[in-house]
Write a protein that holds these residues in place. Sequence first.
Motif, short mmCIF file in Angstrom:
data_model
loop_
_atom_site.label_atom_id
_atom_site.label_comp_id
_atom_site.label_asym_id
_atom_site.label_seq_id
_atom_site.Cartn_x
_atom_site.Cartn_y
_atom_site.Cartn_z
N UNK A 372 -72.92 -67.23 -34.12
CA UNK A 372 -73.17 -66.64 -35.26
C UNK A 372 -74.75 -67.06 -35.84
N UNK A 373 -75.48 -66.32 -36.21
CA UNK A 373 -76.79 -66.87 -36.61
C UNK A 373 -76.80 -66.42 -38.19
N UNK A 374 -76.18 -67.22 -38.81
CA UNK A 374 -75.77 -66.78 -40.44
C UNK A 374 -77.07 -66.89 -41.37
N UNK A 375 -77.99 -67.69 -41.02
CA UNK A 375 -79.11 -67.91 -42.04
C UNK A 375 -80.29 -67.00 -41.65
N UNK A 376 -80.21 -66.44 -40.59
CA UNK A 376 -81.40 -65.47 -39.97
C UNK A 376 -81.27 -64.23 -40.35
N UNK A 377 -82.42 -63.38 -41.01
CA UNK A 377 -82.37 -62.11 -41.48
C UNK A 377 -83.60 -61.54 -40.65
N UNK A 378 -83.52 -60.40 -40.07
CA UNK A 378 -84.56 -59.60 -39.41
C UNK A 378 -85.50 -58.79 -40.75
N UNK A 379 -86.43 -59.44 -40.96
CA UNK A 379 -87.39 -58.83 -42.23
C UNK A 379 -88.71 -57.87 -41.29
N UNK A 380 -88.51 -57.51 -40.22
CA UNK A 380 -89.69 -57.12 -39.44
C UNK A 380 -90.08 -55.91 -40.22
N UNK A 381 -88.98 -54.88 -40.67
CA UNK A 381 -89.39 -53.52 -41.15
C UNK A 381 -90.21 -53.66 -42.58
N UNK A 382 -89.89 -54.52 -43.14
CA UNK A 382 -90.48 -54.85 -44.65
C UNK A 382 -91.91 -55.34 -44.33
N UNK A 383 -92.08 -56.13 -43.32
CA UNK A 383 -93.32 -56.95 -43.20
C UNK A 383 -94.32 -55.68 -42.77
N UNK A 384 -93.79 -54.84 -41.67
CA UNK A 384 -94.82 -53.97 -41.28
C UNK A 384 -95.03 -52.75 -42.16
N UNK A 385 -94.35 -52.60 -43.38
CA UNK A 385 -94.76 -51.67 -44.41
C UNK A 385 -95.84 -52.46 -45.24
N UNK A 386 -95.84 -53.78 -45.48
CA UNK A 386 -96.78 -54.46 -46.28
C UNK A 386 -97.96 -54.49 -45.57
N UNK A 387 -97.85 -54.52 -44.04
CA UNK A 387 -99.15 -54.72 -43.28
C UNK A 387 -99.81 -53.24 -43.32
N UNK A 388 -98.98 -52.16 -43.10
CA UNK A 388 -99.47 -50.88 -43.35
C UNK A 388 -100.39 -50.70 -44.58
N UNK A 389 -99.64 -51.04 -45.68
CA UNK A 389 -100.51 -51.00 -46.89
C UNK A 389 -101.70 -51.70 -47.13
N UNK A 390 -101.74 -52.89 -46.58
CA UNK A 390 -103.05 -53.92 -46.43
C UNK A 390 -103.90 -53.08 -45.51
N UNK A 391 -103.76 -52.75 -44.50
CA UNK A 391 -104.80 -52.04 -43.59
C UNK A 391 -105.29 -50.98 -44.51
N UNK A 392 -104.52 -50.18 -44.99
CA UNK A 392 -105.19 -48.75 -45.91
C UNK A 392 -106.02 -49.27 -46.89
N UNK A 393 -106.25 -50.60 -47.53
CA UNK A 393 -107.18 -51.04 -48.27
C UNK A 393 -108.42 -51.27 -47.48
N UNK A 394 -108.32 -51.82 -46.19
CA UNK A 394 -109.34 -52.22 -45.28
C UNK A 394 -109.87 -50.62 -44.93
N UNK A 395 -109.05 -49.68 -44.51
CA UNK A 395 -109.50 -48.45 -44.18
C UNK A 395 -110.41 -47.76 -45.31
N UNK A 396 -110.18 -47.83 -46.38
CA UNK A 396 -110.93 -47.21 -47.50
C UNK A 396 -112.20 -48.12 -47.72
N UNK A 397 -112.27 -49.56 -47.63
CA UNK A 397 -113.44 -50.19 -47.52
C UNK A 397 -114.49 -49.74 -46.47
N UNK A 398 -114.01 -49.63 -45.20
CA UNK A 398 -114.81 -49.15 -44.12
C UNK A 398 -115.26 -47.74 -44.21
N UNK A 399 -114.65 -46.90 -44.99
CA UNK A 399 -114.93 -45.59 -45.22
C UNK A 399 -116.24 -45.69 -46.14
#
Length: 754
Positions: A372-399
Motif C-alpha cells: 500500500x502507498x498510503x501517503x501518495x495521492x495522484x494530483x495529475x488532473x488538478x495540475x493539468x487544469x492549473x497549467x491550462x489556465x496558466x497557458x490561456x494567459x500566455x495565449x492572450x498575451x501573444x494575441x
Amino acid sequence: MIKRINHIKNFGVFQNYRRAGDIQDFANLNIIYGWNYSGKTTVSRIFQHFERTEKNPDYSTAQFELENHNGDKFNEQTQSIDDRIVRIFNADFVKDNLKWDGSSFDAIQVLLLGQDAIKAEKAIKEKTEKQNRYNKKKNEVNGVITKLNSDILNGLTNKASQIKTTLQLVSAYTRTHIKSTFDAIKSNHKPHLLSTSDVNKLLSIATASNTDKLPILSSFSPTLSLTDKIEKVKALVKEVPELSKTIEYFIQNPEVANWVEKGLPIHTEKTSCEFCGNTLDKNRMTDLMAHFSEDLKNHKAELTKLIESLTDSKINTPNFTQRDFYKDLWSKFDVVNDKLKKESIKNYNNQIENLIKITKTKFDKPFEKITELNKVIDCTSALAVDIKNFNEIIASNNEQTNKFDTAKSKSIESLKKHYTAEFIDDIQLSKKKKKIKVYTSRVENFIKLNDALTIDIDQLEAKISKAQKGREQINTYISQFLGRDEIKVEVIKEEGKDRFTLKRENSKAKNLSEGEKTAIAFSFFLTKLKEITDFDKTIVYIDDPISSLDSNHIFQVNATLKGFFFCNKNDDNAWKLRCKQLFVSTHNFDFFTLLKELPTSKNFLKKFFYQIRRINKNESVIEKLPKSLQQYSSEYHFLFEELYNFNKSNNKGDYSTLMGIPNAVRRFVELYTYSRLPGNSSSTVDQRADKLWGEERSKRILKVLHYFSHANNIDRMIRNSDLICDIENAVADLMIELKLDEKHYAELKKSLKN
C-alpha cells in the motif's frame, strides 16, 4: 543459307518434331503448303527468333535447331544465322507494326534521288535565307522591346531601395518584391495613391519602435508522469528477490546486511578481514555470497534506477514574471501563477518525493513486501487544469503581440502600393506599354512569316523525305493489291519524327476489312525490305500474305512477289532471286497453285515444295510435298483424290489420315454444291446439300463433319474414337451421292493420278 530444320520441341503444335530422312534440303526458293492451324506460322516464328535476336516470351521453353550448308547449327540460344539479316512477314509483324484505329506507326526510310530532289533543295535554300532575314529583323525589334522592359525593371530596382529606406524595413525588399506589387496594380493603380496626410499617418505606424512590443511567449508544457510513476513503484516495491541461501540474522537486521553487502566485494581475494583482522572462514564467505544473490543485486539496481527516474520527473516552476505580460493581464497572471507555483506544482512534487521515500525504504529492506502507498495521492488532473489556465494567459498575451504586428504590416503594405503607384505615374508606364505593344505586333508578324516559310520548307522536304518516299511506295503497293486508292498512308510529324498514319479519303482509316488489313500490312513489309542495303544476303520468310483476299487480289499478290523478289536481267530465263533465300507458306490452294509458277533456273534458282501437316493434337510434321498436291492445279480435284483414297483405304483408323478428312469433306462439299447450285451466293452449304440430297441424307454426311472439322476441336476426335466410324460412313455416303451424278463423277475419276 538455311539447309534444314533438324528438330523442334515445345514450340506450339511442334511438341517433338524431328526431321525425317526422306525430305529434301531447303533451296533458294521454298514453297510451303499447309491447312490452317497446321503450324505454318509457328515455323515462321522460329525464323523470327533470329530477326528479333531474342526468345519468344510465349514459348520460353521452346527448343529448335537449324543447319546451314556448311554444317553450322543454330538454335534457341543463338542470336543470328551467319550474321545475316532475317525478315519475317506473319501475324506478329502485323500486330507489332500496324495499328488499325487510325493511330500512327513507324515511318520507312527509302532514299530519293533525281531532279525533283535537286529543285526542292534549291527552293529550301532560298526560303531558309529569307527566314534568316526575318529572324534578324525580329531580333532587332526584340532588342527595342528588351530595352523598354529593362528601363521599367531598373526603375523598380531603385524604387524598391527607396521604399526600404523610407519604411525602415529590416527584411529584404528588392526588385523581385516590388515587382509582384507592380504587376498586381499596374492595370488600375490610381486607387492606391494616398493623400499626404494619410501617408504621414500610416508612416508613423509603419515606422513605430518595437520596444513596446513584448516577445511571443512559449506555453508551459511539462511532462506529467506521476500516474505512471505510481504504477511502477507499486509494482516494484511488492516484489521480493529470490535467495539461494538466506541468513536469518540479515533478514532481521537489514542495516547489518547492507553493511556486509557493501564490504563483501572488498574481501573477494582476501584471507583476513579488513575490519577485525581475523582469518576469513571459507565456508562463511560461501554462505555470505549465497545470501547476497544475483536476483537481489538486480532488484536493488532497479530500485536505484527508479529513484533516479522519480527525481528527474519533478516539475520546475515557470520563470515568467509580471514584466513578461501586458499590464492589463497582470492581475490574472498573479492569480494563476500563485495557484500553479505555490499549490499545484508543490503538491505534485511532494507526491513524487513520497514515492522516492517509499522506494528508498524498499531498497533498505528488500525482503519486506510493500503493498500500500498510503501517503501518495495522484494530483495529475488538478495540475493539468492549473497549467491550462496558466497557458490561456500566455495565449492572450501573444494575441496582443500579434495584433501589434498586424497593424504595422497593414500600414507598410498600403504605403508600398502608394509608392509603387507613384512610380507608375513617374515613368509614364502607359506610353511605354503602347510602344511595347506595337513592337510586339511586329515580332508576331515576323513569326507568322517564318511559320509560313516553315510550312513551305516542310512540304519541299517531304518531296525528298525518306519517309515521304516510303509513303509513296506503300500507297503504290496498296493500290495494286486492292485495285483502288481510297486508302492511303500519310506522313505526319510527331515529336520531330516522321510517322505514318492511315487515311480513308481525308479521314483516319478505321473499321478496315481483314483483306484491307492484309494488303496494307504486306505493302508495309515489302517497303521496309527496301531499307535493306544488303538485300542479296537477306533471308525472307512470308507467311500467308493473302489472308482474306479474294482470287483477283491473290493474282496481284503473286505478280508482285515475282516482280519484287525475282530478276532476269538478260531476258534469257536465267532467273535469279534478289534475296539470299525465300520461304513462302500458305493455306490457300489457289495461291499455292500460283506460287508453283514462280520462276526457276537451272544454274541460279532452285524451287522446292514442302507440306506442314498436323498429325494429332500436339504434333505437326514438315514433309516433302506429296506429288498429288504438286501436280494438281485445282483444289477441288486434290480434295476429291484425298476423299477417294480414304474411302478405299483399309487403314481408316490411322490418325495421320483422319486428321484432315473432316475439313477436306466440308471444303469439297462446299465447292461441289456451289458448282451444282450457283444461283444464290448467300446460301449455306447445308441448304445446298439439302436441296441436292434431301435433308436426311445431307445431315448424315455433314453433321459429324461439322463437329470434327475445326482445328480447335481436334481433341474431340481423339476423345471420341467411337465416332471414327461416323466419319467413314459420311465419306462413304458422299461417294454414293457423287456416283449418282454419273458424268461429274466420271470426269473426277479421270483426274485421278495413277
